[in-house]
Design a protein around this motif. Sequence first.
Motif, mmCIF file in Angstrom:
data_model
loop_
_atom_site.group_PDB
_atom_site.id
_atom_site.type_symbol
_atom_site.label_atom_id
_atom_site.label_comp_id
_atom_site.label_asym_id
_atom_site.label_seq_id
_atom_site.Cartn_x
_atom_site.Cartn_y
_atom_site.Cartn_z
ATOM 1 N N ARG A 150 0.826 -1.206 0.000
ATOM 2 C CA ARG A 150 0.000 0.000 0.000
ATOM 3 C C ARG A 150 0.859 1.254 0.000
ATOM 4 O O ARG A 150 0.535 2.242 -0.669
ATOM 5 C CB ARG A 150 -0.928 -0.002 1.213
ATOM 6 C CG ARG A 150 -2.004 1.063 1.079
ATOM 7 C CD ARG A 150 -2.837 1.188 2.316
ATOM 8 N NE ARG A 150 -3.447 -0.072 2.672
ATOM 9 C CZ ARG A 150 -3.960 -0.313 3.883
ATOM 10 N NH1 ARG A 150 -3.898 0.619 4.804
ATOM 11 N NH2 ARG A 150 -4.496 -1.475 4.165
ATOM 12 N N VAL A 153 2.005 1.968 -3.468
ATOM 13 C CA VAL A 153 0.921 2.564 -4.266
ATOM 14 C C VAL A 153 0.716 4.019 -3.882
ATOM 15 O O VAL A 153 0.562 4.893 -4.743
ATOM 16 C CB VAL A 153 -0.384 1.770 -4.070
ATOM 17 C CG1 VAL A 153 -1.552 2.495 -4.712
ATOM 18 C CG2 VAL A 153 -0.248 0.389 -4.659
ATOM 19 N N LEU A 157 0.962 7.218 -6.280
ATOM 20 C CA LEU A 157 -0.181 8.121 -6.486
ATOM 21 C C LEU A 157 0.186 9.551 -6.115
ATOM 22 O O LEU A 157 -0.169 10.498 -6.825
ATOM 23 C CB LEU A 157 -1.371 7.674 -5.625
ATOM 24 C CG LEU A 157 -2.201 6.493 -6.116
ATOM 25 C CD1 LEU A 157 -3.249 6.135 -5.088
ATOM 26 C CD2 LEU A 157 -2.870 6.828 -7.439
ATOM 27 N N ALA A 205 -9.807 12.507 -7.269
ATOM 28 C CA ALA A 205 -9.382 11.364 -6.465
ATOM 29 C C ALA A 205 -10.492 10.326 -6.398
ATOM 30 O O ALA A 205 -10.239 9.115 -6.438
ATOM 31 C CB ALA A 205 -9.001 11.820 -5.063
ATOM 32 N N ASP A 206 -11.727 10.816 -6.324
ATOM 33 C CA ASP A 206 -12.873 9.919 -6.277
ATOM 34 C C ASP A 206 -12.977 9.101 -7.559
ATOM 35 O O ASP A 206 -13.155 7.884 -7.522
ATOM 36 C CB ASP A 206 -14.132 10.753 -6.092
ATOM 37 C CG ASP A 206 -14.978 10.195 -5.002
ATOM 38 O OD1 ASP A 206 -14.411 9.882 -3.943
ATOM 39 O OD2 ASP A 206 -16.187 10.063 -5.223
ATOM 40 N N MET A 208 -10.591 8.472 -9.503
ATOM 41 C CA MET A 208 -9.431 7.575 -9.510
ATOM 42 C C MET A 208 -9.737 6.312 -8.715
ATOM 43 O O MET A 208 -9.452 5.197 -9.176
ATOM 44 C CB MET A 208 -8.243 8.311 -8.904
ATOM 45 C CG MET A 208 -7.021 7.492 -8.723
ATOM 46 S SD MET A 208 -6.010 7.527 -10.169
ATOM 47 C CE MET A 208 -5.028 8.958 -9.817
ATOM 48 N N ALA A 209 -10.351 6.471 -7.522
ATOM 49 C CA ALA A 209 -10.664 5.304 -6.699
ATOM 50 C C ALA A 209 -11.652 4.402 -7.425
ATOM 51 O O ALA A 209 -11.502 3.172 -7.427
ATOM 52 C CB ALA A 209 -11.231 5.749 -5.360
ATOM 53 N N ILE A 210 -12.655 5.019 -8.069
ATOM 54 C CA ILE A 210 -13.647 4.211 -8.784
ATOM 55 C C ILE A 210 -12.986 3.474 -9.942
ATOM 56 O O ILE A 210 -13.233 2.288 -10.167
ATOM 57 C CB ILE A 210 -14.799 5.117 -9.287
ATOM 58 C CG1 ILE A 210 -15.595 5.610 -8.087
ATOM 59 C CG2 ILE A 210 -15.703 4.365 -10.242
ATOM 60 C CD1 ILE A 210 -16.548 6.722 -8.405
ATOM 61 N N MET A 212 -9.865 2.577 -10.184
ATOM 62 C CA MET A 212 -9.012 1.494 -9.688
ATOM 63 C C MET A 212 -9.862 0.294 -9.280
ATOM 64 O O MET A 212 -9.506 -0.854 -9.534
ATOM 65 C CB MET A 212 -8.191 1.981 -8.485
ATOM 66 C CG MET A 212 -7.030 2.883 -8.881
ATOM 67 S SD MET A 212 -6.346 3.743 -7.479
ATOM 68 C CE MET A 212 -5.292 2.467 -6.795
ATOM 69 N N GLU A 213 -11.004 0.588 -8.649
ATOM 70 C CA GLU A 213 -11.874 -0.498 -8.210
ATOM 71 C C GLU A 213 -12.441 -1.242 -9.423
ATOM 72 O O GLU A 213 -12.518 -2.466 -9.430
ATOM 73 C CB GLU A 213 -13.006 0.093 -7.370
ATOM 74 C CG GLU A 213 -13.387 -0.776 -6.218
ATOM 75 C CD GLU A 213 -14.474 -0.134 -5.410
ATOM 76 O OE1 GLU A 213 -14.645 1.099 -5.502
ATOM 77 O OE2 GLU A 213 -15.154 -0.864 -4.688
ATOM 78 N N TYR A 217 -8.616 -3.486 -8.581
ATOM 79 C CA TYR A 217 -7.407 -3.209 -7.809
ATOM 80 C C TYR A 217 -7.437 -3.990 -6.501
ATOM 81 O O TYR A 217 -8.454 -4.042 -5.815
ATOM 82 C CB TYR A 217 -7.297 -1.716 -7.503
ATOM 83 C CG TYR A 217 -6.263 -1.424 -6.465
ATOM 84 C CD1 TYR A 217 -4.932 -1.341 -6.817
ATOM 85 C CD2 TYR A 217 -6.609 -1.292 -5.127
ATOM 86 C CE1 TYR A 217 -3.974 -1.119 -5.861
ATOM 87 C CE2 TYR A 217 -5.648 -1.071 -4.172
ATOM 88 C CZ TYR A 217 -4.339 -0.979 -4.544
ATOM 89 O OH TYR A 217 -3.380 -0.762 -3.600
#
Lengths: 249, 198
Positions: A150, A153, A157, A205-206, A208-210, A212-213, A217
């Motif tokens: 983590r 990563v 990022l 960032a949001d 990006m998280a979506i 990656m999911e 990820y």
Amino acid sequence: MAELNFGYLPGDSFFHRLDARVKLIGLILISIATLHARMAPLLLLQGTALLPLFRIGLSPVKILRELRYFFVLLFFVFAARSLSTPGEALFSFMGISPTLEGTLMGLLVSCRLLLIALAGMLLMATTRTWEIKAAVSRLLAPVPFIPHARIGVMIGLTLRFIPIILHQVRQTQDAQRARGIETRGFFYRLTRLMIPLMRRTLKDADSMAIAMEARCYAEERTDPQLNAEKRDWAALAGAISICGFVILL
Amino acid sequence: MAEITQQDSFNNPSQQLRMTVYASLFAAMIAAGAYISLPIGPVPIVLQNMFIYIAALLLGPRWGAACVGVYLLAGACGLPVFAGGTGGIGRFAGPTGGYLIGFLAAAWIIGLISSKGKGRALFDIVAMILGTALIYLLGVSWLKIVTGMTLTKSLAVGALPFLPGDGLKIAASFLIAKALRPVMEGTTEPVTAAHEYP
């Protein structure tokens, strides 16, 4: 300034092909070695850091422009040292009297900082973000109790987000300047710059998280291959011996 | 955007990923804060510690500290994230190293107090004042040890000139965090509209 300081320049030089772990260890070694370095080896190392920077297509003018904020910091460090170190005064002007010892000390400290900045610039310009990420998580793997994957990563990022944020800041500041914000007070300008900036980057960032999911990820994943070849071991040995030499000299 | 609670963010993998990305974003903000400056008169004010306050207020103690930790680790590796675009382990041993460690402690304590207060104004402000005190406690004592100055001189060089700016930054962080909490918690969608500009 951010374009380069945190940017990758495609190429095929020696430093591009070098294993990212070796480059990272080398950078750490240099930052330790400079703590005790004297003037002559420092200048030598600065020369050797500048050469590959020229080779990958950076002109001296460009490097100076990238480091212009850095030179402001260097100037303050230099001034503070030369004024605060006791010793023989060089000259006296309006109650300001820099000392000889302080000036030499200030030059030395500035050169140390400059070397680390140049080496960091070289690493950032010749290494892709995923290579840095893989190198960090691989190097931290033997350390117990920390989630090395983590952290790798997160560092990757973070380095990618910096240019995005700086770009957003420039856009927002330009837009606000066009609307005459310079007549307003500091506090007003600060909050009015930060709130839209952070809203937008949080939204990025949001997404990006979506994203990656959506690409499944997970922390247990096959890391990209990093191959340490003979050349890399030779470079590492070279870096260790140079740094050892610099410390002992 | 789903609601983020402290408990949630460590168990639910999707929430954990979102917090990982947010923490990286704030680490990048702290690094970028060294390049963003707003001049008051001739003195440019660097926004670095303001981002630490905001990160701790919005992310809570554990993710706030993780975010500052990642920033410090990136700097220790020599990546150009510290003030002025330098990095290197040497910065921790140098005269300003105490402030860097202080940032980590401050992020944790600010996050802790403010999450206990559940966003009440008094808790946030007290948390930030305590955090600032902690930064200067560690920063000034390390400065004193490294440079061998007297306590009064260390304070005069390493704390007093920055206090008025810090007061402003605490007030600004409070307002900014208040404006951004709904965005983080998903009660309002972030809008990118012209009315955000004055």
